[in-house]
Write a protein that holds these residues in place. Structure first.
Motif, PDB file in Angstrom:
ATOM      1  N   MET A  81       0.826  -1.180   0.000  1.00  0.00           N
ATOM      2  CA  MET A  81       0.000   0.000   0.000  1.00  0.00           C
ATOM      3  C   MET A  81       0.873   1.247   0.000  1.00  0.00           C
ATOM      4  N   LYS A  82       0.615   2.157  -0.896  1.00  0.00           N
ATOM      5  CA  LYS A  82       1.398   3.369  -1.034  1.00  0.00           C
ATOM      6  C   LYS A  82       1.019   4.383   0.054  1.00  0.00           C
ATOM      7  N   THR A  83       2.019   5.013   0.646  1.00  0.00           N
ATOM      8  CA  THR A  83       1.802   6.007   1.674  1.00  0.00           C
ATOM      9  C   THR A  83       1.247   7.284   1.061  1.00  0.00           C
ATOM     10  N   GLN A  84       0.254   7.894   1.715  1.00  0.00           N
ATOM     11  CA  GLN A  84      -0.278   9.180   1.284  1.00  0.00           C
ATOM     12  C   GLN A  84       0.698  10.262   1.731  1.00  0.00           C
ATOM     13  N   LEU A  85       1.273  10.976   0.782  1.00  0.00           N
ATOM     14  CA  LEU A  85       2.228  12.025   1.108  1.00  0.00           C
ATOM     15  C   LEU A  85       1.502  13.233   1.674  1.00  0.00           C
ATOM     16  N   GLN A  86       2.030  13.752   2.768  1.00  0.00           N
ATOM     17  CA  GLN A  86       1.454  14.919   3.422  1.00  0.00           C
ATOM     18  C   GLN A  86       2.541  15.951   3.610  1.00  0.00           C
ATOM     19  N   GLY A  87       2.324  17.124   3.048  1.00  0.00           N
ATOM     20  CA  GLY A  87       3.312  18.178   3.209  1.00  0.00           C
ATOM     21  C   GLY A  87       3.230  19.188   2.103  1.00  0.00           C
ATOM     22  N   PHE A  88       4.352  19.842   1.879  1.00  0.00           N
ATOM     23  CA  PHE A  88       4.460  20.894   0.876  1.00  0.00           C
ATOM     24  C   PHE A  88       5.347  20.426  -0.263  1.00  0.00           C
ATOM     25  N   LEU A  98       8.009  16.983   3.734  1.00  0.00           N
ATOM     26  CA  LEU A  98       6.940  16.046   4.074  1.00  0.00           C
ATOM     27  C   LEU A  98       6.833  15.798   5.573  1.00  0.00           C
ATOM     28  N   PHE A  99       5.585  15.673   6.016  1.00  0.00           N
ATOM     29  CA  PHE A  99       5.277  15.376   7.409  1.00  0.00           C
ATOM     30  C   PHE A  99       4.899  13.903   7.567  1.00  0.00           C
ATOM     31  N   SER A 100       4.826  13.179   6.468  1.00  0.00           N
ATOM     32  CA  SER A 100       4.478  11.762   6.462  1.00  0.00           C
ATOM     33  C   SER A 100       5.755  10.922   6.367  1.00  0.00           C
ATOM     34  N   ALA A 101       5.597   9.620   6.490  1.00  0.00           N
ATOM     35  CA  ALA A 101       6.740   8.701   6.392  1.00  0.00           C
ATOM     36  C   ALA A 101       7.184   8.566   4.939  1.00  0.00           C
ATOM     37  N   PRO A 102       8.472   8.329   4.715  1.00  0.00           N
ATOM     38  CA  PRO A 102       8.972   8.142   3.352  1.00  0.00           C
ATOM     39  C   PRO A 102       8.396   6.910   2.674  1.00  0.00           C
ATOM     40  N   ASP A 103       8.101   7.054   1.390  1.00  0.00           N
ATOM     41  CA  ASP A 103       7.780   5.928   0.523  1.00  0.00           C
ATOM     42  C   ASP A 103       8.990   5.789  -0.384  1.00  0.00           C
ATOM     43  N   LEU A 104       9.781   4.777  -0.161  1.00  0.00           N
ATOM     44  CA  LEU A 104      11.068   4.636  -0.840  1.00  0.00           C
ATOM     45  C   LEU A 104      10.973   3.911  -2.171  1.00  0.00           C
ATOM     46  N   GLY A 105       9.795   3.855  -2.748  1.00  0.00           N
ATOM     47  CA  GLY A 105       9.573   3.112  -3.980  1.00  0.00           C
ATOM     48  C   GLY A 105      10.303   3.642  -5.196  1.00  0.00           C
ATOM     49  N   ALA A 106      10.479   4.946  -5.307  1.00  0.00           N
ATOM     50  CA  ALA A 106      11.121   5.524  -6.489  1.00  0.00           C
ATOM     51  C   ALA A 106      12.614   5.701  -6.226  1.00  0.00           C
ATOM     52  N   ALA A 107      13.422   4.930  -6.911  1.00  0.00           N
ATOM     53  CA  ALA A 107      14.864   4.898  -6.653  1.00  0.00           C
ATOM     54  C   ALA A 107      15.570   6.208  -7.010  1.00  0.00           C
ATOM     55  N   LYS A 108      14.991   7.009  -7.876  1.00  0.00           N
ATOM     56  CA  LYS A 108      15.671   8.227  -8.303  1.00  0.00           C
ATOM     57  C   LYS A 108      15.461   9.388  -7.332  1.00  0.00           C
ATOM     58  N   GLN A 109      14.582   9.215  -6.360  1.00  0.00           N
ATOM     59  CA  GLN A 109      14.330  10.278  -5.401  1.00  0.00           C
ATOM     60  C   GLN A 109      15.329  10.210  -4.252  1.00  0.00           C
ATOM     61  N   LEU A 110      15.746  11.386  -3.796  1.00  0.00           N
ATOM     62  CA  LEU A 110      16.607  11.509  -2.628  1.00  0.00           C
ATOM     63  C   LEU A 110      15.713  11.792  -1.428  1.00  0.00           C
ATOM     64  N   HIS A 111      15.887  11.001  -0.368  1.00  0.00           N
ATOM     65  CA  HIS A 111      15.091  11.146   0.843  1.00  0.00           C
ATOM     66  C   HIS A 111      16.023  11.562   1.979  1.00  0.00           C
ATOM     67  N   ILE A 112      15.703  12.689   2.630  1.00  0.00           N
ATOM     68  CA  ILE A 112      16.502  13.195   3.742  1.00  0.00           C
ATOM     69  C   ILE A 112      15.589  13.337   4.954  1.00  0.00           C
ATOM     70  N   ILE A 113      15.899  12.610   6.005  1.00  0.00           N
ATOM     71  CA  ILE A 113      15.142  12.738   7.247  1.00  0.00           C
ATOM     72  C   ILE A 113      15.912  13.699   8.145  1.00  0.00           C
ATOM     73  N   ALA A 114      15.238  14.771   8.546  1.00  0.00           N
ATOM     74  CA  ALA A 114      15.855  15.808   9.369  1.00  0.00           C
ATOM     75  C   ALA A 114      15.658  15.472  10.841  1.00  0.00           C
ATOM     76  N   GLY A 115      16.741  15.056  11.474  1.00  0.00           N
ATOM     77  CA  GLY A 115      16.717  14.780  12.904  1.00  0.00           C
ATOM     78  C   GLY A 115      16.778  13.303  13.237  1.00  0.00           C
ATOM     79  N   ARG A 116      17.694  12.956  14.107  1.00  0.00           N
ATOM     80  CA  ARG A 116      17.894  11.566  14.529  1.00  0.00           C
ATOM     81  C   ARG A 116      16.656  11.000  15.229  1.00  0.00           C
ATOM     82  N   THR A 117      16.074  11.783  16.134  1.00  0.00           N
ATOM     83  CA  THR A 117      14.898  11.314  16.861  1.00  0.00           C
ATOM     84  C   THR A 117      13.743  11.060  15.902  1.00  0.00           C
ATOM     85  N   HIS A 118      13.531  11.965  14.963  1.00  0.00           N
ATOM     86  CA  HIS A 118      12.470  11.778  13.975  1.00  0.00           C
ATOM     87  C   HIS A 118      12.740  10.518  13.149  1.00  0.00           C
TER      88      HIS A 118
END
Length: 177
Positions: A1-8, A99-119
């Motif tokens: 199931m694909k995650t619904q992206l929430q954010g800007f 994004l305020f939602s969890a990453p959906d890592l399905g697309a290999a060409k996208q760069l995902h950066i999580i800001a903050g160790r606790t997050h």
């Protein structure tokens, strides 16, 4: 199931930054989709929500300008990171998302950066990693297979210019894998 992206940002993003909290403004508290910002909305959020949000947007623009130019062309859109922030960041066709939602890592060409160790640690149970997340130190982690990097929160004190340069180097290692 694909995650619904929430954010800007742009639904065709190439770079997504994930943060834990939304701006404390009515239109954004219940946002359950990806909203492309318009010129002036970042300034409006900054004026209403204060210096913390100004830092997030400023650091995001600085990070984009520091990314390896052989792989990313954000610095070609404006003569300064400030102008890029005001005229392009998180807008339609910007290739960026906050994004305020969890990453959906399905697309290999996208760069995902999580800001903050606790997050990042809070998100990990929700993320389907194909590779291993390797902690390089207390602040940075990388999963090359997933194009995922964990870095300090987008604040000048936590993600200084030196750490932005390190983040850029980590992105280069992902692109050169």
């Amino acid at each position: 199931m694909k995650t619904q992206l929430q954010g800007f940002g742009d639904r065709f993003f190439k770079v997504a930054v994930y943060i834990a909290k939304r701006p404390p403004m009515l239109p954004w508290q219940d946002l359950d989709y990806l909203h492309s910002l318009q010129v002036g909305q970042i300034d409006s959020i900054n004026k209403t929500c204060g210096n913390g949000w100004r830092k997030v947007f400023n650091v995001y623009a600085k990070v984009l300008f520091a990314l390896p130019s052989e792989h990313y062309s954000f610095a070609k859109y404006a003569p300064s990171w400030q102008q890029y922030r005001d005229e392009f960041l998180l807008q339609k066709n910007s290739n960026t998302a906050l994004l305020f939602s969890a990453p959906d890592l399905g697309a290999a060409k996208q760069l995902h950066i999580i800001a903050g160790r606790t997050h990042a640690k809070n998100l990990l149970p929700q993320i389907k990693l194909t590779g291993q997340l390797n902690w390089l130190d207390d602040e940075f982690a990388i999963s090359q297979q997933d194009n995922l990097i964990v870095c300090p929160y987008f604040d000048y004190r936590q993600l200084s210019n030196i750490k932005i340069a390190r983040l850029s180097q980590l992105v280069a290692t992902l692109k050169n894998k």
